[in-house]
Design an enzyme around this catalytic site. Sequence first.
Site, PDB file in Angstrom:
ATOM      1  N   GLY A   1      23.728 -11.597 -79.161  1.00 20.78           N
ATOM      2  CA  GLY A   1      23.332 -10.504 -79.254  1.00 20.78           C
ATOM      3  C   GLY A   1      23.153  -9.447 -79.768  1.00 20.78           C
ATOM      4  N   ASP A   2      24.750  -9.181 -79.490  1.00 22.08           N
ATOM      5  CA  ASP A   2      25.583  -8.334 -80.473  1.00 22.08           C
ATOM      6  C   ASP A   2      25.689  -7.602 -82.266  1.00 22.08           C
ATOM      7  OD1 ASP A   2      26.116  -7.470 -77.817  1.00 22.08           O
ATOM      8  OD2 ASP A   2      27.691  -8.717 -77.955  1.00 22.08           O
TER       9      ASP A   2
ATOM     10  N   ASP B   1      38.138 -10.698 -73.924  1.00 22.45           N
ATOM     11  CA  ASP B   1      37.702 -11.888 -73.421  1.00 22.45           C
ATOM     12  C   ASP B   1      38.837 -12.931 -73.662  1.00 22.45           C
ATOM     13  OD1 ASP B   1      35.194 -10.547 -73.571  1.00 22.45           O
ATOM     14  OD2 ASP B   1      34.201 -11.360 -75.619  1.00 22.45           O
TER      15      ASP B   1
ATOM     16  N   ASN C   1      35.720  -5.052 -74.058  1.00 19.84           N
ATOM     17  CA  ASN C   1      36.553  -6.102 -72.897  1.00 19.84           C
ATOM     18  C   ASN C   1      37.028  -7.102 -73.483  1.00 19.84           C
ATOM     19  OD1 ASN C   1      34.758  -5.197 -71.035  1.00 19.84           O
ATOM     20  ND2 ASN C   1      32.899  -6.468 -71.833  1.00 19.84           N
TER      21      ASN C   1
ATOM     22  N   ASN D   1      31.643  -4.679 -79.355  1.00 18.27           N
ATOM     23  CA  ASN D   1      30.994  -6.270 -80.475  1.00 18.27           C
ATOM     24  C   ASN D   1      29.979  -5.513 -81.648  1.00 18.27           C
ATOM     25  OD1 ASN D   1      32.696  -7.659 -78.717  1.00 18.27           O
ATOM     26  ND2 ASN D   1      30.940  -8.137 -77.902  1.00 18.27           N
TER      27      ASN D   1
ATOM     28  N   ASN E   1      16.171  -9.823 -73.753  1.00 17.28           N
ATOM     29  CA  ASN E   1      15.959 -10.920 -74.075  1.00 17.28           C
ATOM     30  C   ASN E   1      14.316 -11.776 -73.490  1.00 17.28           C
ATOM     31  OD1 ASN E   1      17.359 -12.498 -71.552  1.00 17.28           O
ATOM     32  ND2 ASN E   1      18.626 -12.570 -72.434  1.00 17.28           N
TER      33      ASN E   1
ATOM     34  N   ASP F   1      28.782 -21.800 -80.256  1.00 18.09           N
ATOM     35  CA  ASP F   1      29.627 -20.836 -80.058  1.00 18.09           C
ATOM     36  C   ASP F   1      28.704 -19.468 -79.605  1.00 18.09           C
ATOM     37  OD1 ASP F   1      30.834 -19.080 -78.085  1.00 18.09           O
ATOM     38  OD2 ASP F   1      32.546 -19.407 -78.537  1.00 18.09           O
TER      39      ASP F   1
ATOM     40  N   SER G   1      33.287 -13.031 -84.479  1.00 14.85           N
ATOM     41  CA  SER G   1      32.100 -14.186 -84.961  1.00 14.85           C
ATOM     42  C   SER G   1      31.419 -13.195 -85.956  1.00 14.85           C
ATOM     43  CB  SER G   1      31.738 -14.357 -84.300  1.00 14.85           C
ATOM     44  OG  SER G   1      30.574 -14.025 -83.396  1.00 14.85           O
TER      45      SER G   1
ATOM     46  N   GLY H   1      33.427  -7.586 -75.255  1.00 12.04           N
ATOM     47  CA  GLY H   1      32.949  -6.599 -75.260  1.00 12.04           C
ATOM     48  C   GLY H   1      31.306  -6.018 -75.628  1.00 12.04           C
TER      49      GLY H   1
HETATM   50  O1  RIB Z   1      28.068 -10.613 -75.121  1.00 12.26           O
HETATM   51  C1  RIB Z   1      29.558 -10.888 -75.529  1.00 12.26           C
HETATM   52  C2  RIB Z   1      30.206 -10.147 -74.437  1.00 12.26           C
HETATM   53  O2  RIB Z   1      29.830  -9.992 -73.124  1.00 12.26           O
HETATM   54  C3  RIB Z   1      31.968 -10.890 -74.174  1.00 12.26           C
HETATM   55  O3  RIB Z   1      32.037  -9.967 -75.239  1.00 12.26           O
HETATM   56  C4  RIB Z   1      32.598 -10.238 -73.275  1.00 12.26           C
HETATM   57  O4  RIB Z   1      33.066  -9.080 -73.531  1.00 12.26           O
HETATM   58  C5  RIB Z   1      30.604  -9.991 -72.565  1.00 12.26           C
HETATM   59  O5  RIB Z   1      31.083  -8.674 -71.995  1.00 12.26           O
END
Ligand code: RIB
Length: 299
Positions: A245-246, A13, A11, A43, A182, A240, A285, A39
């Site tokens: 989680g990614d 953002d 994605n 990520n 989660n 932030d 990040s 996305g």
């Molecule tokens: O987990 C964060 C992501 O969720 C963001 O980068 C956004 O694109 C959404 O998919």
Amino acid sequence: MNSIAVVGSINLDIVIRVPRIPQVGETIHHGTIAHHPGGKGANQAVAASLAGAEVSMIGSVGMDTAGSELLASLKAHNVDTRYVSRITSTHTGTAVITVDTNGSNSIALAEGANAAIEPGNVADAVAQLAPQAILCQREIPDSVIATAFSRRNSAALHVLNVSPVEQISNIAMDDIDLLVVNQIEAKQLIGTQAGAMDAATTLAQRTRRGCIVTLGAKGLVAQIDGHKIKQPAYSVKVVDTTGAGDAFCGAFVTELLETQNPEHALRFGQAAGAVAVTRHGAQPSMPDSPTIRALMQTA
Ligand code: RIB
């Protein structure tokens, strides 16, 4: 180097930082804007690559400028993009994210090309790559995830991050080795209120190896290979939380392949998530392996 195929979303953002997240019908002024690659799939692919894995991304973007920029970001992070298709029928996935001064966020997503990934292409990509792990999230159709996880295609470790949560409809739970959820997602999947460890145990029994329930500032609990694990969070200054989680998922799977030690890999993933929340944006990040290990040594 261990190989991971991430089958997931890519994605753009659009991030607006505001004093607080608007309620329904409300407008909040005095925001600042930034555009970042994002996305959950992309990520996690970047997180895994920075953590030390050889990563291939399987997904789809549009033929627009955003699609080109997102592919460039993946390539810049050494992620193999040969299996990302470009489609003309719709736009690249786009997320509009508001982040408040506490670092909390809300996300509205237009899936676009992510919803148009062809299961057949995914099956071919997985067969050709034969990765050691396949990592998926829920910003793509369940039919695509089911194809990626089909035991007919691969004997890899199958990890599903159930985010964003919706009931899992067409994915066979016994095709999944590890679930990452989660606490809210765990509750929705089980359908009743349960303590975090009980939820991990219940969900673990539906998978081949286990379930991890992340608890934000309270750490995590897990049941993996019959062992119960409970770990506190790292204490850091949050700016932030987007993408934390990614960072966790990409780094955890990378370190699990490397060490085969779930407890250590969870700690590594937690440290990655902790570094990520100290930085702005999702994909920008994601920390590299030395930074993750440095935090693990100081805490
Ligand atoms: O987990 C964060 C992501 O969720 C963001 O980068 C956004 O694109 C959404 O998919």
